[in-house]
Design a protein around this motif. Sequence first.
Motif, mmCIF file in Angstrom:
data_model
loop_
_atom_site.group_PDB
_atom_site.id
_atom_site.type_symbol
_atom_site.label_atom_id
_atom_site.label_comp_id
_atom_site.label_asym_id
_atom_site.label_seq_id
_atom_site.Cartn_x
_atom_site.Cartn_y
_atom_site.Cartn_z
ATOM 1 N N GLU A 80 14.013 -1.134 12.651
ATOM 2 C CA GLU A 80 15.347 -1.141 12.045
ATOM 3 C C GLU A 80 15.537 0.138 11.248
ATOM 4 O OE1 GLU A 80 17.792 -3.538 8.552
ATOM 5 O OE2 GLU A 80 16.335 -4.645 9.765
ATOM 6 N N VAL A 81 16.645 0.833 11.476
ATOM 7 C CA VAL A 81 16.960 2.031 10.689
ATOM 8 C C VAL A 81 17.515 1.559 9.346
ATOM 9 C CG1 VAL A 81 18.339 4.126 10.549
ATOM 10 C CG2 VAL A 81 17.409 3.390 12.756
ATOM 11 N N PHE A 82 16.777 1.845 8.287
ATOM 12 C CA PHE A 82 17.110 1.291 6.973
ATOM 13 C C PHE A 82 17.499 2.354 5.957
ATOM 14 C CE2 PHE A 82 16.082 -0.411 2.769
ATOM 15 C CZ PHE A 82 16.730 -1.637 2.823
ATOM 16 N N GLY A 83 16.964 3.558 6.106
ATOM 17 C CA GLY A 83 17.192 4.583 5.093
ATOM 18 C C GLY A 83 15.953 4.773 4.237
ATOM 19 N N ASN A 84 16.085 5.620 3.231
ATOM 20 C CA ASN A 84 14.964 5.959 2.366
ATOM 21 C C ASN A 84 14.945 5.068 1.127
ATOM 22 O OD1 ASN A 84 13.251 7.392 0.415
ATOM 23 N ND2 ASN A 84 13.330 9.082 1.865
ATOM 24 N N LEU A 85 13.774 4.569 0.761
ATOM 25 C CA LEU A 85 13.652 3.685 -0.398
ATOM 26 C C LEU A 85 14.049 4.362 -1.706
ATOM 27 C CD1 LEU A 85 10.309 1.743 0.229
ATOM 28 C CD2 LEU A 85 12.650 1.017 0.735
ATOM 29 N N LYS A 86 14.097 5.676 -1.716
ATOM 30 C CA LYS A 86 14.476 6.384 -2.943
ATOM 31 C C LYS A 86 15.896 6.053 -3.385
ATOM 32 C CE LYS A 86 11.402 10.371 -2.423
ATOM 33 N NZ LYS A 86 11.319 11.837 -2.218
ATOM 34 N N ILE A 87 16.702 5.508 -2.477
ATOM 35 C CA ILE A 87 18.078 5.147 -2.859
ATOM 36 C C ILE A 87 18.096 4.057 -3.919
ATOM 37 C CG2 ILE A 87 19.090 5.825 -0.652
ATOM 38 C CD1 ILE A 87 19.107 2.909 0.180
ATOM 39 N N LEU B 275 1.839 -8.080 4.138
ATOM 40 C CA LEU B 275 1.358 -6.720 3.880
ATOM 41 C C LEU B 275 2.523 -5.767 4.107
ATOM 42 C CD1 LEU B 275 -0.872 -4.476 3.515
ATOM 43 C CD2 LEU B 275 -1.128 -4.559 6.008
ATOM 44 N N VAL B 276 2.775 -4.890 3.130
ATOM 45 C CA VAL B 276 3.844 -3.890 3.232
ATOM 46 C C VAL B 276 3.233 -2.516 2.994
ATOM 47 C CG1 VAL B 276 6.078 -3.119 2.375
ATOM 48 C CG2 VAL B 276 5.503 -5.562 2.313
ATOM 49 N N VAL B 277 3.336 -1.652 3.982
ATOM 50 C CA VAL B 277 2.744 -0.318 3.920
ATOM 51 C C VAL B 277 3.861 0.723 3.979
ATOM 52 C CG1 VAL B 277 1.177 1.309 5.062
ATOM 53 C CG2 VAL B 277 0.628 -1.137 5.014
ATOM 54 N N THR B 278 3.743 1.783 3.196
ATOM 55 C CA THR B 278 4.805 2.782 3.121
ATOM 56 C C THR B 278 4.541 3.999 4.007
ATOM 57 O OG1 THR B 278 3.765 3.879 1.235
ATOM 58 C CG2 THR B 278 5.375 2.177 0.742
ATOM 59 N N GLU B 279 5.618 4.524 4.527
ATOM 60 C CA GLU B 279 5.727 5.814 5.220
ATOM 61 C C GLU B 279 4.782 5.963 6.411
ATOM 62 O OE1 GLU B 279 6.448 9.258 2.936
ATOM 63 O OE2 GLU B 279 7.779 8.234 1.552
ATOM 64 N N SER B 280 3.708 6.731 6.280
ATOM 65 C CA SER B 280 2.870 7.034 7.447
ATOM 66 C C SER B 280 1.407 6.676 7.219
ATOM 67 C CB SER B 280 2.993 8.524 7.801
ATOM 68 O OG SER B 280 2.704 9.331 6.679
ATOM 69 N N LYS C 36 6.368 5.454 -6.664
ATOM 70 C CA LYS C 36 7.656 5.505 -7.363
ATOM 71 C C LYS C 36 8.757 4.864 -6.533
ATOM 72 C CE LYS C 36 10.304 6.863 -10.766
ATOM 73 N NZ LYS C 36 10.171 6.233 -12.099
ATOM 74 N N SER C 37 8.738 5.079 -5.219
ATOM 75 C CA SER C 37 9.775 4.514 -4.349
ATOM 76 C C SER C 37 9.690 2.993 -4.275
ATOM 77 C CB SER C 37 9.684 5.114 -2.945
ATOM 78 O OG SER C 37 8.533 4.657 -2.256
ATOM 79 N N LEU C 38 8.501 2.443 -4.544
ATOM 80 C CA LEU C 38 8.322 0.986 -4.489
ATOM 81 C C LEU C 38 8.698 0.293 -5.802
ATOM 82 C CD1 LEU C 38 4.913 0.601 -2.601
ATOM 83 C CD2 LEU C 38 7.182 0.013 -1.730
ATOM 84 N N GLU C 39 8.919 1.054 -6.854
ATOM 85 C CA GLU C 39 9.138 0.460 -8.173
ATOM 86 C C GLU C 39 10.248 -0.594 -8.197
ATOM 87 O OE1 GLU C 39 10.146 1.721 -12.805
ATOM 88 O OE2 GLU C 39 9.923 3.264 -11.273
ATOM 89 N N PRO C 40 11.441 -0.332 -7.630
ATOM 90 C CA PRO C 40 12.492 -1.369 -7.669
ATOM 91 C C PRO C 40 12.093 -2.641 -6.909
ATOM 92 C CG PRO C 40 13.407 0.774 -7.076
ATOM 93 C CD PRO C 40 11.924 0.902 -6.984
ATOM 94 N N HIS D 258 0.842 -1.195 0.000
ATOM 95 C CA HIS D 258 0.000 0.000 0.000
ATOM 96 C C HIS D 258 0.877 1.246 0.000
ATOM 97 C CE1 HIS D 258 -3.098 2.903 0.556
ATOM 98 N NE2 HIS D 258 -2.524 3.345 1.666
ATOM 99 N N ALA D 259 0.593 2.156 -0.923
ATOM 100 C CA ALA D 259 1.319 3.427 -1.025
ATOM 101 C C ALA D 259 0.304 4.521 -1.268
ATOM 102 C CB ALA D 259 2.322 3.364 -2.170
ATOM 103 N N CYS D 260 0.482 5.647 -0.628
ATOM 104 C CA CYS D 260 -0.518 6.716 -0.703
ATOM 105 C C CYS D 260 -0.617 7.321 -2.097
ATOM 106 C CB CYS D 260 -0.195 7.786 0.333
ATOM 107 S SG CYS D 260 -1.321 9.202 0.289
ATOM 108 N N SER D 261 0.491 7.862 -2.603
ATOM 109 C CA SER D 261 0.405 8.657 -3.822
ATOM 110 C C SER D 261 1.611 8.426 -4.726
ATOM 111 C CB SER D 261 0.276 10.140 -3.467
ATOM 112 O OG SER D 261 1.348 10.552 -2.647
ATOM 113 N N PHE D 262 1.822 9.366 -5.657
ATOM 114 C CA PHE D 262 2.824 9.231 -6.710
ATOM 115 C C PHE D 262 4.214 8.906 -6.160
ATOM 116 C CE2 PHE D 262 5.959 10.680 -9.713
ATOM 117 C CZ PHE D 262 5.420 10.425 -10.965
ATOM 118 N N GLY D 263 4.680 9.715 -5.211
ATOM 119 C CA GLY D 263 6.040 9.543 -4.691
ATOM 120 C C GLY D 263 6.257 8.200 -4.034
ATOM 121 N N GLU D 264 5.288 7.745 -3.254
ATOM 122 C CA GLU D 264 5.412 6.462 -2.563
ATOM 123 C C GLU D 264 5.389 5.291 -3.548
ATOM 124 O OE1 GLU D 264 3.387 8.839 -1.736
ATOM 125 O OE2 GLU D 264 3.808 9.416 0.335
#
Length: 408
Positions: free
Chosen positions: A215-222, A141-146, A78-82, A70-76
């Motif tokens: 776990e501190v992982f970083g931002n998926l945009k990487i 189930l994988v949910v992004t951000e907030s 896009k971050s899940l694409e890889p 689950h991702a809210c909008s465009f940016g989220e």
Amino acid sequence: MPTLRKNSLYRKLILKSFRFFYLLFLGVFYLLFFPFIFILSLKTKYRHSLFARFFYLQATPSKDTEIWFHACSFGEVKSLEPILTKLLEQEKHILLTTTTQTGFDLALKIFASKKNFQVLYLPFELLLPLWKSHLTSLKTLVVTESELWFMLFFTAKTLNAKTFLVNARISDRSYDRYLKFRFYYARVFALIDKVFAQSKNDALRLEHLGAKNIEVFGNLKIFTKIEPTRLYNKPNKLVIVAGSTHLDEEKLVLKSFLEFKKSYPHSLLILAPRHPERFDDVYEMLEGLKVSRVSQDGIDEESDVLLLDILGDLNNIYRIADIVILCGSFVKVGGHNPLEPAFFETKLLSGPYIFNQYALFDCIEGYIIVQDDLELTQRLLEYETLPHSKIKNQSQKLDILLENFVDE
């Protein structure tokens, strides 16, 4: 042992009571606001999303769905694409839900030709239990951000699925608001098996709200692939790009550039305002200078300043930049994505206000933080000694993340 059993029964009773009153609240909300939602859904911008989410007018999930993202909008999205691309290569059956039209459209654009993939709008919380009979094969189930919706995680747990929150972050601005509803978020986090936070600061805040196993992982945009969509020829000048500028930042950058140009006359400034509605205002502000618009004149080397007034073209401009001044950081906006200029190994300068981008700045090296226009001018004058920025190697982290999602 009796004490443990008693505590377990007590927790179940609390959860059951919370769910009852939560659904009751949602039911009252739904009835009260039904007319307003219906009227809003008649607008073109919301027509598809609101009818799907609040009136259950869309397809149902495939019974083969193994992993639900689950991702809210465009940016989220896009971050899940890889991540989605790799899992589809493994022939996993994936459902992606979004809440906005832009996120939905992007998912279709990227994955429309892929088999085993389905994109739907996330139903309103009250309607989510209707999906249970369709998600009989769900494992994860994988949910992004907030996107911390109680019934979203509750539905997954009733199907015995593993639950994850990824790219999790709590901004400086929103933290106090989250604390006011800590009782609610504690109930949500009780349903989440593991949280991947963007930064240590995010992890501490999430823990304070009730999150466990962080776990501190970083931002998926990487992991997002950065590619130019248009190849501009590099001007025979020193190119300085001010990327994603906000109100008042153009004046600050221009002041430093004009001082720099006294010592280095063979230089060119490209201004890229963050918001397209400001293009004309910025152009008028440049009156008296030798200025041109990229949309009309392309890369005019005879100009002193170019106005980048084409949406989606900033990465293409970063490719020909020698120095990038990353804006949204000289005013209290919180900064912008540094991965894009770092990908092209530009000499990268930023203002001090990068509080929304700490996780991404941790993924690069060779950038310089400057405090004001005076220090910016000084750093520009020292440009020959500035380091080149670059992205740190992150290739193995994606595989480690995927191992959590795949239930062998």
